[in-house]
Design a protein around this motif. Structure first.
Motif, mmCIF file in Angstrom:
data_model
loop_
_atom_site.group_PDB
_atom_site.id
_atom_site.type_symbol
_atom_site.label_atom_id
_atom_site.label_comp_id
_atom_site.label_asym_id
_atom_site.label_seq_id
_atom_site.Cartn_x
_atom_site.Cartn_y
_atom_site.Cartn_z
ATOM 1 N N THR A 152 0.842 -1.200 0.000
ATOM 2 C CA THR A 152 0.000 0.000 0.000
ATOM 3 C C THR A 152 0.872 1.243 0.000
ATOM 4 O OG1 THR A 152 -1.839 -1.098 1.098
ATOM 5 C CG2 THR A 152 -1.740 1.295 1.290
ATOM 6 N N ARG A 155 2.497 1.763 -3.404
ATOM 7 C CA ARG A 155 1.534 2.275 -4.387
ATOM 8 C C ARG A 155 1.223 3.743 -4.147
ATOM 9 N NH1 ARG A 155 -4.029 2.679 -3.860
ATOM 10 N NH2 ARG A 155 -4.021 1.302 -2.025
ATOM 11 N N LYS A 156 0.879 4.084 -2.914
ATOM 12 C CA LYS A 156 0.430 5.446 -2.642
ATOM 13 C C LYS A 156 1.572 6.455 -2.687
ATOM 14 C CE LYS A 156 -3.889 4.598 -0.263
ATOM 15 N NZ LYS A 156 -4.716 4.804 0.939
ATOM 16 N N LEU A 163 1.102 -0.023 -9.730
ATOM 17 C CA LEU A 163 0.272 -0.799 -8.809
ATOM 18 C C LEU A 163 -1.114 -0.169 -8.688
ATOM 19 C CD1 LEU A 163 2.737 -1.523 -5.858
ATOM 20 C CD2 LEU A 163 2.027 -3.106 -7.659
ATOM 21 N N ARG A 164 -2.136 -1.019 -8.560
ATOM 22 C CA ARG A 164 -3.500 -0.577 -8.307
ATOM 23 C C ARG A 164 -3.962 -1.152 -6.960
ATOM 24 N NH1 ARG A 164 -4.921 3.422 -9.234
ATOM 25 N NH2 ARG A 164 -7.089 3.107 -9.813
ATOM 26 N N HIS A 190 -0.968 -8.949 -7.136
ATOM 27 C CA HIS A 190 -1.248 -7.519 -7.045
ATOM 28 C C HIS A 190 -1.820 -7.007 -8.357
ATOM 29 C CE1 HIS A 190 -1.118 -3.531 -5.435
ATOM 30 N NE2 HIS A 190 -0.356 -3.881 -4.418
ATOM 31 N N THR A 192 -2.474 -4.493 -11.257
ATOM 32 C CA THR A 192 -1.603 -3.506 -11.891
ATOM 33 C C THR A 192 -2.344 -2.829 -13.035
ATOM 34 O OG1 THR A 192 -0.677 -4.964 -13.616
ATOM 35 C CG2 THR A 192 0.357 -5.047 -11.422
#
Length: 394
Positions: A152, A155-156, A163-164, A190, A192
């Motif tokens: 997480t 990604r963020k 990454l989603r 994951h 993507t």
């Protein structure tokens, strides 16, 4: 020597069921902000371009809530912000079917004093602690959650831009004589975007992060197997790829299967529902017992009748790991006496500050596991000395 492999899984905040859990708990947070004594049992359903809320809220609180705004805010924060992917915080269709709580339920729970407050439902709850990790959690679920929190952040932060939000981890640990000795296999799937190549980009990058995150465990080795996005393409994910419901990840939320589960889900329920609050308190007691040196492994079961304050049963298991003169019978007697841990619903809610969270929210619990994180009051080790004195530990 007894040898076996034990596996636990965790899911990310963008998993459909976790999207639902977070919305339900965000509604709970909003209701408690209106009235700390509010009764809430909020359910959420999400699917492709769709979100609905059902359940019950105290009648005087319900008109003061805006569930649609809450739901859209949660989905936005998670990161579903692309309409072309099939689930986006701005564009999903929303329906609200939250209603007022039944007065038949309320009359059994609202008794005035904390001593008399009845349990919000019948059921049995489990608390567990084990000396395998610093947080006294089973290693497989603790490490699976660590991976999801790390990804997480990747990604963020934008460090891995493709990454989603939707992801799953699975960690298989080899045990010898009840102790973890190495990680046998890791599965990491994951979601993507569709730009990166699975072999050139996705698998090397994800494996590198996994190795970095779990390096300090000392449990990775040449024999550890990695399965990264094993089906290959994982672009359609989240509620666009599968429906999500509140309370469908109860094993992920607790101990990863290392301990029995009473069956009750947590998210969306106010603390009068003992399937949530008593499970937190049982973890609190089990963790303090292990930290006090009573045993290396502790499982506590409690049960309740709706509208009745005192538990209908208390059971403690140490699985042969007790020490310092502790026994299961002594531990049960201590818990039943209420001298160190008072399992009456009103008392345990007050002890943990569950009506007015400080430094944490119920939404925080809904992703990353309800146990093993220091921000939560049921993870405190403030009764260790009292446990030692009550059990006469050497």
């Amino acid at each position: 020597m007894q040898r076996y492999v034990f596996t636990s899984e965790a899911v990310s905040e963008g998993h459909p069921d976790k999207v639902a859990d977070q919305i339900s708990d965000a509604i709970l947070d909003a209701a408690l902000a209106v009235d700390p004594a509010a009764h809430v049992a909020a359910e959420t359903f999400v699917g492709p371009r769709f979100c609905a809320n059902l359940g019950e809220v105290s009648e005087h609180v319900l008109p003061k809530l805006d569930p649609e705004t809450i739901a859209r805010g949660v989905v936005r924060d998670i990161g579903y912000d692309r309409p072309e992917e099939g689930f986006d915080w701005r564009t999903f269709d929303y329906q609200n079917r939250l209603g007022a709580q039944s007065p038949d339920i309320a009359q059994g729970v609202d008794r005035g004093s904390a001593d008399e407050q009845g349990a919000g439902d019948q059921g049995m709850m489990f608390g567990y602690a084990v000396r395998e990790t610093p947080e006294l959690m089973p290693a497989p679920i603790a490490w699976a959650h660590r991976l999801m929190r790390r990804f997480t952040d990747e990604r963020k932060s934008g460090r891995i831009p493709w990454l989603r939000p939707d992801a799953k981890s699975q960690v298989s640990v080899v045990y010898e004589d009840g102790r973890p000795v190495r990680i046998d296999a890791i599965v990491l799937s994951h979601q993507t975007t569709d730009e990166p190549d699975i072999d050139r980009d996705i698998r090397p990058a994800i494996e590198a992060v996994v190795r970095d995150e779990l390096a300090d465990t000392g449990m990775l080795g040449p024999a550890t197997r990695f399965h990264v996005n094993p089906t290959g393409r994982f672009v359609v994910g989240g509620p666009a790829g599968d429906s999500g419901l509140t309370g469908r990840k109860i094993v992920v939320d607790t101990y990863g299967g290392a301990c029995p589960h009473g069956g009750g889900a947590f998210s969306g329920k106010d603390p009068s529902k003992v399937d949530r609050s008593a499970a937190y308190y049982a973890r609190y007691a089990a963790k303090n017992l292990v930290a006090a040196g009573a045993a290396d492994r502790c499982e506590i079961q409690v049960s309740y009748a709706i509208g009745v304050a005192a538990p209908t049963s208390v059971r403690v298991q140490f699985f042969g790991t007790e020490k310092g003169g502790a026994t299961e019978a002594k531990a049960v007697a201590m818990l039943e006496s209420g001298e160190v841990f008072d399992f009456r619903p009103g008392r345990l809610v007050a002890a943990l500050g569950l009506l007015s969270p400080s430094g944490w929210t119920y939404r925080d619990t809904a992703s990353g596991g309800h146990f093993g994180r220091a921000a939560f009051p049921w993870e405190r080790l403030d009764r260790v000395d009292a446990v030692r004195a009550a059990l006469g530990l050497r």
